[in-house]
Design an enzyme around this catalytic site. Structure first.
Site, PDB file in Angstrom:
ATOM      1  N   LYS A 254       0.746  -1.140  -0.014  1.00  0.00           N
ATOM      2  CA  LYS A 254       0.031   0.224   0.033  1.00  0.00           C
ATOM      3  C   LYS A 254       0.948   1.234  -0.403  1.00  0.00           C
ATOM      4  O   LYS A 254       0.285   2.394  -0.613  1.00  0.00           O
ATOM      5  CB  LYS A 254      -1.166  -0.081   1.120  1.00  0.00           C
ATOM      6  CG  LYS A 254      -2.093  -1.147   1.046  1.00  0.00           C
ATOM      7  CD  LYS A 254      -2.918  -0.733   1.368  1.00  0.00           C
ATOM      8  CE  LYS A 254      -4.485  -2.211   1.347  1.00  0.00           C
ATOM      9  NZ  LYS A 254      -4.114  -3.602   1.528  1.00  0.00           N
TER      10      LYS A 254
HETATM   11  C1  LIG Z   1      -4.393  -3.985   0.933  1.00  0.00           C
HETATM   12  C2  LIG Z   1      -4.042  -5.597   1.110  1.00  0.00           C
HETATM   13  C3  LIG Z   1      -4.170  -6.889  -0.288  1.00  0.00           C
HETATM   14  C4  LIG Z   1      -4.845  -6.815  -1.243  1.00  0.00           C
HETATM   15  O1  LIG Z   1      -5.192  -5.814  -2.361  1.00  0.00           O
HETATM   16  P1  LIG Z   1      -6.345  -4.749  -3.095  1.00  0.00           P
HETATM   17  O2  LIG Z   1      -5.645  -3.837  -3.808  1.00  0.00           O
HETATM   18  O3  LIG Z   1      -7.016  -4.904  -1.676  1.00  0.00           O
HETATM   19  O4  LIG Z   1      -6.707  -5.921  -3.653  1.00  0.00           O
HETATM   20  C5  LIG Z   1      -3.074  -7.791  -0.152  1.00  0.00           C
HETATM   21  N1  LIG Z   1      -1.401  -7.995  -0.005  1.00  0.00           N
HETATM   22  C6  LIG Z   1      -1.823  -6.619   1.234  1.00  0.00           C
HETATM   23  C7  LIG Z   1      -0.012  -7.545   2.343  1.00  0.00           C
HETATM   24  C8  LIG Z   1      -1.980  -5.629   1.245  1.00  0.00           C
HETATM   25  O5  LIG Z   1      -2.000  -4.951   2.149  1.00  0.00           O
END
Ligand SMILES: *Cc1c(COP(=O)(O)O)cnc(C)c1O
Length: 468
Positions: free
Chosen positions: A109
């Site tokens: 993120k």
């Molecule tokens: C948010 C997140 C995901 C999922 O990603 P999306 O964009 O919500 O599909 C997968 N792995 C981790 C570690 C995350 O923080």
């Protein structure tokens, strides 16, 4: 480039307005009016650094920030990453992993939220506005959102989390940030309570306006756009194959939707392999055409414990031949009955039953047991320690094993963030990271509040009066 809503009520707005709007005012999601094709440019971008690639990709969608300013925003956003490649591609047996976790909070993120924080700051400074970001987190997103805006002018951030229910490390990643513009609020309640509070406060329109409330959740187009870049980076690092497949551990559909856009831009992605945990609404949809909600289950990959994926509506828009009327009907059925289906002729292309199955996105899901097994197997076979989210991806990827085209799995977090699961999977291997170890010694700050709208609003008002 102008932006429009998937539901048709917003059209012709600029990139900057789309950033500030977040969720479209008609309840839909903002999408670009067209997707530029860059096939002809791909060869000339060979050898570009991550930030050079980012400039090329993003500037196709941003025409209201001058190129030098955009370059500065991009450079600043990725200077906080520990790896010079930003998202390094590493070999794993016959395949590759694209490590997306080298940012300040060690989760993918950061790639979007570091950029979003700097874009917000740029636009707000230019317009002389300020905003209060309000968010709810079950753990991971809060830390990355805070890291994206800490110390920024014209932005305050309020993050609510369920008191005592996030992991100690996740809480430290939030509460050890002492910048005056950062407010951590532990709520006596569940994550659902936090989300409900957030919804209620946002629906108080006079309050929302008076405090210029904004959200940084994954519906913001800027987050998707920032994520498109690493699909390009993966392809160049892999040596520009004629075609490749990408496997994506999926929750809110933001990550994989960025891959969908990259493909639409002309990047030669053959298939996107969507991997979910036991919360498999998307997996079921891509296998049957029926989108039906179940109860949320708590799994070993908590950042993917999501039933209703907020970015899915963007995909639906393209799938339903860009028809806002069809999107509205689908979403209405889903909100009324908890279920909606693509009819065989939904895309308006032909009437065959095959039409409900997407050729590009294939999907599978992995249980907790498969997640643990995969962490063990990957360590035994390759000596590589992968986190539980990446393990969901690798478990599903194995189902779609294909030696015809190169395969890249996105690795979304550093394993040290998930101590308990890692200890269960690999009791003899200690997954640590110096950034996380350092947190344990830092002073922290948070406020604990009851689950009432009045208390949270009073807190925001009081902080605003102190000028924080
Ligand atoms: C948010 C997140 C995901 C999922 O990603 P999306 O964009 O919500 O599909 C997968 N792995 C981790 C570690 C995350 O923080």
């Amino acid at each position: 480039m102008k932006y429009q809503s998937t539901r048709g009520g917003v059209t012709g707005i600029s990139f900057k307005d789309a950033v500030l709007m977040g969720l479209a005012d008609d309840g839909g999601l903002l999408v670009p009016e067209s997707i530029p094709n860059v096939s002809a440019e791909l060869a000339s971008w060979q050898g570009y650094s991550y930030t050079q690639l980012a400039l090329e990709v993003m500037s196709r969608f941003i025409d209201d920030i001058p190129r030098p300013a955009l370059q500065q925003i991009i450079d600043k956003s990725y200077s906080t990453f520990a790896d010079p490649l930003v998202t390094p591609l590493i070999p794993l047996g016959d395949h590759h992993l694209l490590e997306l976790f080298h940012g300040p909070t060690l989760a993918f993120k950061d790639i979007a939220l570091q950029f979003l924080g700097n874009v917000f700051e740029y636009i707000l400074e230019e317009r002389g506005h300020s905003i209060n970001i309000l968010g709810a987190t079950s753990g991971d997103t809060g830390g990355a959102a805070i890291a994206g805006v800490r110390g920024k002018h014209n932005i305050s951030i309020y993050i609510m989390f369920p008191e005592g229910k996030t992991s100690p490390l996740q809480e430290l990643q939030m509460t050890s940030v002492l910048d005056a513009n950062v407010h951590n609020i532990g709520i006596h309640g569940s994550f659902d309570d936090c989300q409900k509070l957030m919804k209620d406060i946002f629906s108080d329109l006079p309050f929302k306006q008076r405090y210029s409330l904004a959200a940084v959740n994954s519906v913001n187009w800027t987050r998707v756009l920032a994520q498109v870049v690493y699909y390009f980076s993966a392809w160049y690092q892999r040596g520009c194959p004629e075609q490749f497949d990408v496997c994506v551990p999926t929750g809110n559909f933001g990550n994989i939707f960025a891959g969908y856009i990259a493909r639409e831009m002309g990047l030669p992605i053959r298939r996107l392999i969507l991997a979910t945990n036991a919360n498999d609404i998307l997996c079921r949809f891509f296998n049957t055409g029926v989108y039906a909600r179940h109860e949320v289950q708590f799994t070993h990959s908590p950042a993917m414990d999501i039933q209703i994926s907020s970015n899915f509506e963007r995909y639906l828009f393209y799938r339903l031949a860009r028809s806002p009327a069809k999107v509205r009907a689908f979403m209405q059925s889903f909100s009324d009955t908890g279920s909606a289906a693509l009819s065989p002729s939904a895309s308006g292309v032909d009437d065959s039953v095959d039409d409900v199955v997407d050729d590009v996105i294939v999907a599978g899901s992995a249980s907790n047991a498969a997640t643990l097994d995969t962490i063990k197997r990957v360590y035994a076979d390759h000596g590589y320690v992968c986190d539980p989210h990446t393990a969901v991806g690798l478990a599903v990827m194995a189902e779609f094993h294909d030696t015809q085209v190169p395969l890249v799995c996105l690795s979304t977090a550093h394993p040290a963030k998930f101590e308990d699961v890692m200890r269960e999977a690999l009791p003899k291997v200690l997954a640590t990271h110096p950034t996380l170890e350092a947190l344990r010694l830092l002073p922290t700050r948070k406020t604990v509040l009851e689950t009432t709208e009045t208390d949270v609003k009073a807190f925001i008002e009081a902080a605003g009066q102190r000028g924080a």
